[in-house]
Each structure stands twice: as structure tokens, then as C-alpha cells.
Design an enzyme around this catalytic site. Structure first.
Site, PDB file in Angstrom:
ATOM      1  N   SER A 158      -2.230  -6.407  -6.481  1.00 29.39           N
ATOM      2  CA  SER A 158      -1.838  -5.184  -5.812  1.00 29.39           C
ATOM      3  C   SER A 158      -0.404  -5.380  -5.307  1.00 29.39           C
ATOM      4  O   SER A 158       0.445  -5.881  -6.035  1.00 29.39           O
ATOM      5  CB  SER A 158      -2.812  -4.876  -4.670  1.00 29.39           C
ATOM      6  N   TYR A 172       3.424   5.151  -7.561  1.00 23.61           N
ATOM      7  CA  TYR A 172       3.190   3.706  -7.541  1.00 23.61           C
ATOM      8  C   TYR A 172       2.214   3.372  -6.416  1.00 23.61           C
ATOM      9  O   TYR A 172       1.250   2.628  -6.605  1.00 23.61           O
ATOM     10  CB  TYR A 172       4.514   2.960  -7.348  1.00 23.61           C
ATOM     11  N   LYS A 176      -1.652   1.732  -6.670  1.00 25.66           N
ATOM     12  CA  LYS A 176      -2.048   0.526  -5.938  1.00 25.66           C
ATOM     13  C   LYS A 176      -3.108   0.822  -4.877  1.00 25.66           C
ATOM     14  O   LYS A 176      -4.026   0.017  -4.667  1.00 25.66           O
ATOM     15  CB  LYS A 176      -0.814  -0.125  -5.292  1.00 25.66           C
TER      16      LYS A 176
END
Length: 308
Positions: A158, A172, A176
Site C-alpha cells: 500500500s 491513487y 490504495k
């Protein structure tokens, strides 16, 4: 709440590793660390273009594979090759494949956003569940007799961005954060008897080609181009940090830390922020969240009070 990772994990001396995204950065560093320092381990190193794995030494313990985590047929083919090479044995999976998508969220295209989530989240989820299928016992009898699979460890790379949201990286962060929630949930689904642990590795800045080779940028949106806009301020700050190297970890140090987490012979932590910057920012995030929680207590309790 069902606990995760209830038993210590003991890394076998001849462990079979599967690592995605090995062409550069953390993935490559981890491959090099294993082949250099632990040659008795077996390694499946993957990349979209298998020629990018030419740095690997030739060894019967090493299997370079073409793998596109956004393609279910590619994943199925890779796992078939793993079963054939190592007799269905798989001990550690490191889901590292990924890239950053940054820029003005209002200008992001459907293609850009879907491709980002396919790689960061759905790709890691697909690989993880294929791995669980290989790691768990194949029947209740095997589980009770201890004759089934030996369990394993799935490590999902992660990021600090999986815990802290910053301007200009919305998709993004979405990828994650999805990976974080999915991993925590699936880790709690595992039977303690299976011996399967999950771990989220959350680095902050790493000195890799991530900011060039592994970074996609959304086309600028004219409404967000003032230097006083939050995204432009953050871009300037981040670029200064990258240029100076202050607070940035080397991929070799990250690789060694990942191996250390796997090899301690202890219970695997569900989350490991990597680097002092990551640890400090996560601590600040949680402390701030507690203050915000107290501030909205009256609002949270209002519906209950009205009902009574």
C-alpha cells in the site's frame, strides 16, 4: 470483530515467493535481496514485459514470468506455471505492481481512472485470492489433520497514501484505500487453522523511478493552475523533497524491511508504516481523527436522543 493474523508466521527456509511488479523499484530490490542473501528461497518474479527481468540470475530456483495483473487470463496462466514449477507450493506473495496517477481530478478521464483502479486494487485482489486458493487446506479433514497446505503470507504494498489523503492524487488514494479496506476484511475471513496472514506495507517516499517511470499524469485543468491552488503547492513541496532526497528511503532498505517482517517468526502485523515520516504522519492522522470524532459527538448522538 473477528481478529486477523492470529498465529505466528514462520517463513520456511526454502520459501516460494511470488512478487509482482519486478521490473524496477521495490519489486526489483526485493528480488535482488532474496536472490543475493537467501538463495535457498524460490522466487517467481513477474513483470508485464518479461525482458525487464533480465537482471535476474539463471537458477532453477527462479521463475521469471510475464504477468499483467489487470488481465484475469494472464493471472490464471501465471498460477498454472507456478503450480507446474513448484508443485502447487506458494509461501509468500508480495503484490507490488502499481503506478501513481496524479493531477486535477476534474480533468481525469474514465480510461485513466479505471486503469488505475484495475492495477492498484483489482489486480492485487485477483492475485491474492488465487494465492489463498493455493495456500489453504483443500478440505476440512486436511485442515484438522494438518496435512493440507502450510498456509502463507500475502503482503500488499500500500502506501502512506492508503491512510492519508492529499490534494491531486484522488484516484491513487482511491486505489490504495480500497486495497487497505479489502485486505483488512479478507484477513478477517481466514480460518485460524489455515495459517494465512495478510500485511499492508505502507511506505512514504522511496528513491525509485516511481515518480517518472511509474507515474501517470492527468492533463491539467485550467481552473486549477494558479500556484496558490492546493495541488500546485503540494506538487512543489513534493518535488523539492524528491530533489533533495530528504526523508526518502532507498528501495533496498524497503526490501530488507519487508523480508524482516516476513521472517521474524512472530504474528504478522496487519499494517506496517515504513519510514519515520510514514509513522509520524499516520500517528498525526489518528490523533487528529480522535479530535474530530470528539467534535462531532453531539451530531453523532443526535438521532438517538431524538428517538428516546
Amino acid at each position: 470483530m473477528n481478529p486477523a493474523n492470529t498465529k505466528p508466521y514462520n517463513l520456511p527456509e526454502d520459501a516460494v515467493w511470488l512478487i509482482t511488479g519486478c521490473s524496477s523499484g521495490i519489486g526489483r530490490a526485493l528480488c535482488e535481496y532474496i536472490t543475493t542473501h537467501h538463495p535457498a528461497h524460490r522466487l517467481i518474479a513477474t513483470a508485464r514485459n518479461v525482458s525487464a527481468l533480465s537482471y535476474l540470475p539463471s537458477s532453477p530456483n527462479i521463475l521469471p514470468l510475464q504477468l499483467d495483473v489487470t488481465s484475469p487470463p494472464s493471472i490464471s496462466a501465471a498460477f498454472s506455471a507456478i503450480k507446474a514449477k513448484f508443485n502447487g507450493r506458494l509461501d509468500v506473495v508480495v503484490n507490488n505492481a502499481g503506478y501513481s496517477l496524479s493531477g486535477d481530478t476534474e480533468a481525469a478521464t474514465e480510461e485513466e481512472t479505471h486503469a488505475e483502479l484495475e492495477t492498484l486494487f483489482f489486480g492485487a485482489a485477483r492475485v491474492s485470492m488465487k494465492a489463498v486458493e493455493m495456500m489453504r487446506p483443500k478440505s476440512d479433514q486436511e485442515e484438522s489433520e494438518g496435512d493440507g497446505a502450510r498456509g502463507g503470507l500475502i503482503m500488499n504494498i500500500s502506501s502512506l497514501a492508503g491512510l492519508v489523503g492529499l490534494a491531486g492524487h484522488a484516484y491513487y488514494h482511491a486505489g490504495k484505500w480500497a486495497l487497505e479496506g479489502w485486505t483488512e476484511s479478507v484477513a478477517r475471513e481466514m480460518s485460524p487453522g489455515w495459517g494465512i496472514s495478510f500485511c499492508l506495507i505502507e511506505p512514504s517516499g522511496v528513491k525509485t523511478s516511481f515518480e517518472t517511470h511509474s507515474k501517470a499524469r492527468i492533463a491539467p485543468h485550467p481552473a486549477y493552475q494558479s500556484p496558490n491552488m492546493p495541488s500546485r503547492i503540494l506538487e512543489s513541496y513534493v518535488q523539492k523533497g524528491i530533489s533533495s532526497g530528504v526523508g526518502m528511503m532507498s528501495p533496498d532498505a524497503v526490501a530488507e524491511a519487508i523480508y524482516h517482517v516476513a521472517s521474524r517468526g512472530e504474528k504478522i502485523p496487519l499494517r506496517v508504516p515504513l519510514g519515520s515520516t510514514a509513522w509520524m504522519m499516520v500517528k498525526m492522522k489518528h490523533e487528529g481523527a480522535l479530535k474530530e470524532l470528539e467534535a462531532v459527538k453531539e451530531l453523532s448522538e443526535r438521532p438517538v436522543r431524538k428517538e428516546t
